[in-house]
Design a protein around this motif. Structure first.
Motif, mmCIF file in Angstrom:
data_model
loop_
_atom_site.group_PDB
_atom_site.id
_atom_site.type_symbol
_atom_site.label_atom_id
_atom_site.label_comp_id
_atom_site.label_asym_id
_atom_site.label_seq_id
_atom_site.Cartn_x
_atom_site.Cartn_y
_atom_site.Cartn_z
ATOM 1 N N PHE A 95 16.127 11.669 -4.666
ATOM 2 C CA PHE A 95 17.460 12.411 -4.040
ATOM 3 C C PHE A 95 17.961 11.638 -2.736
ATOM 4 C CE2 PHE A 95 16.077 15.733 -6.712
ATOM 5 C CZ PHE A 95 17.408 16.192 -7.113
ATOM 6 N N TRP A 96 17.049 11.066 -1.924
ATOM 7 C CA TRP A 96 17.479 10.482 -0.930
ATOM 8 C C TRP A 96 17.626 8.904 -0.856
ATOM 9 C CZ3 TRP A 96 18.177 12.440 4.215
ATOM 10 C CH2 TRP A 96 18.094 13.777 4.305
ATOM 11 N N GLU A 97 16.942 8.233 -2.072
ATOM 12 C CA GLU A 97 16.900 7.057 -2.309
ATOM 13 C C GLU A 97 16.713 6.082 -1.033
ATOM 14 O OE1 GLU A 97 20.940 6.483 -3.927
ATOM 15 O OE2 GLU A 97 20.176 7.299 -5.886
ATOM 16 N N LEU A 98 15.574 6.657 -0.532
ATOM 17 C CA LEU A 98 15.266 5.784 1.125
ATOM 18 C C LEU A 98 13.751 5.326 0.673
ATOM 19 C CD1 LEU A 98 17.035 7.519 3.729
ATOM 20 C CD2 LEU A 98 17.603 5.371 2.851
ATOM 21 N N ALA A 99 13.217 5.078 -0.472
ATOM 22 C CA ALA A 99 11.750 4.822 -0.840
ATOM 23 C C ALA A 99 11.774 3.209 -0.108
ATOM 24 C CB ALA A 99 11.399 4.838 -2.061
ATOM 25 N N GLY A 100 10.579 2.810 0.383
ATOM 26 C CA GLY A 100 10.257 1.376 0.635
ATOM 27 C C GLY A 100 9.717 1.497 2.005
ATOM 28 N N SER A 101 10.039 0.172 2.599
ATOM 29 C CA SER A 101 9.189 0.122 4.093
ATOM 30 C C SER A 101 9.643 0.899 5.131
ATOM 31 C CB SER A 101 9.192 -1.345 4.292
ATOM 32 O OG SER A 101 10.495 -1.654 4.754
ATOM 33 N N GLU A 102 9.220 0.780 6.121
ATOM 34 C CA GLU A 102 9.963 1.951 7.295
ATOM 35 C C GLU A 102 11.174 1.309 7.867
ATOM 36 O OE1 GLU A 102 7.062 1.948 10.644
ATOM 37 O OE2 GLU A 102 5.545 3.192 9.238
ATOM 38 N N THR A 103 11.413 -0.051 7.457
ATOM 39 C CA THR A 103 12.766 -0.608 7.720
ATOM 40 C C THR A 103 13.875 0.236 7.013
ATOM 41 O OG1 THR A 103 11.692 -2.731 8.027
ATOM 42 C CG2 THR A 103 14.207 -2.769 7.757
ATOM 43 N N VAL A 104 13.631 0.484 5.763
ATOM 44 C CA VAL A 104 14.505 1.085 5.060
ATOM 45 C C VAL A 104 14.972 2.710 5.773
ATOM 46 C CG1 VAL A 104 15.052 2.391 2.960
ATOM 47 C CG2 VAL A 104 13.784 0.324 2.905
#
Length: 239
Positions: A95-104
């Motif tokens: 839902f949030w579509e913010l997976a990835g590194s901490e930079t995302v």
């Protein structure tokens, strides 16, 4: 508007909406603030000067059936790691579509932390343990207002429960009620607390209903078809 809410008590694999709009893309001028009846003297920079939301950093802890809850404004250097970990949970990422590194995650948080205070990201600390992420925002100053009718000082909430063991036990409803009460208790000009979960996210919609929100309408947003959930100050004692 921030990405769609993660399920408060996740059910079967949710479907993701595509894209998102920036909560902070509308520039507030002194003339606009005057039109809205705002006292510009109370504003500082960023959430620590968050006069637009009556200073959530000063709101007191509340006792809930699940424990004592406090909203603690996010500090990037302290909280980025845990929030990024939550964003990489598949149930949240859908839902949030913010997976990835901490930079995302940092790119999502930084505009709010350095903005004018119309959106304040917070950790939900329950009985001393950070377990949820919240965004408290001015819905009337958000792109949401382009797509549905909002009232001056309408206040929006986004929630994700980060810790898996806190999901599926009704805690989402308990916290949503507590936080919407906090908003209404601390924002005397706010007559409604609103939210816009994806209509397909049945567990989230159910959590809002159990927390005293009503299903007001369905709204076509750029990234999803949303259920506009509303908790009215006038009805809070009855729902």
């Amino acid at each position: 508007m921030p990405p769609a809410d993660a399920p408060t008590d996740p059910g079967p694999a949710p479907q993701a909406g595509a894209g998102a709009e920036d909560t902070l893309d509308l520039r507030l001028t002194a003339e606009l603030l005057a039109l809205l009846g705002e006292d510009t003297s109370v504003y500082g920079d960023g959430p620590e000067g968050s006069g637009l939301l009556d200073r959530p950093e000063q709101w007191k802890p509340v006792t809930t059936p699940a424990g004592v809850l406090q909203l603690v404004p996010v500090r990037l250097e302290r909280d980025l790691s845990v929030i990024s970990r939550w964003m990489n949970d598949p149930a949240v990422a859908a839902f949030w579509e913010l997976a990835g590194s901490e930079t995302v995650t940092a790119r999502h948080l930084t505009p709010q932390l350095g903005g004018d205070g119309r959106s304040v990201p917070c950790l939900g600390v329950l009985s001393g343990v950070p377990m949820s992420y919240w965004e408290i925002y001015r819905a009337d100053l958000d792109p949401l207002a382009r797509h549905c009718r909002v009232r001056p000082h309408d206040t929006g909430v986004h929630l994700l429960i980060g810790e898996v063991d806190q999901r599926g036990h009704g805690i989402g409803s308990t916290l949503l009620r507590a936080v919407s009460d906090l908003v209404l208790d601390n924002r005397p000009r706010c007559t409604r607390v609103v939210a816009e979960p994806d209509v397909r996210n049945t567990p989230s919609v159910s959590a809002f209903l159990s927390a005293g929100f009503r299903y007001s309408a369905e709204v076509e947003l750029p990234e999803k078809r949303a259920a506009l959930m509303v908790r009215d100050r006038a009805h809070r004692a009855r729902l």
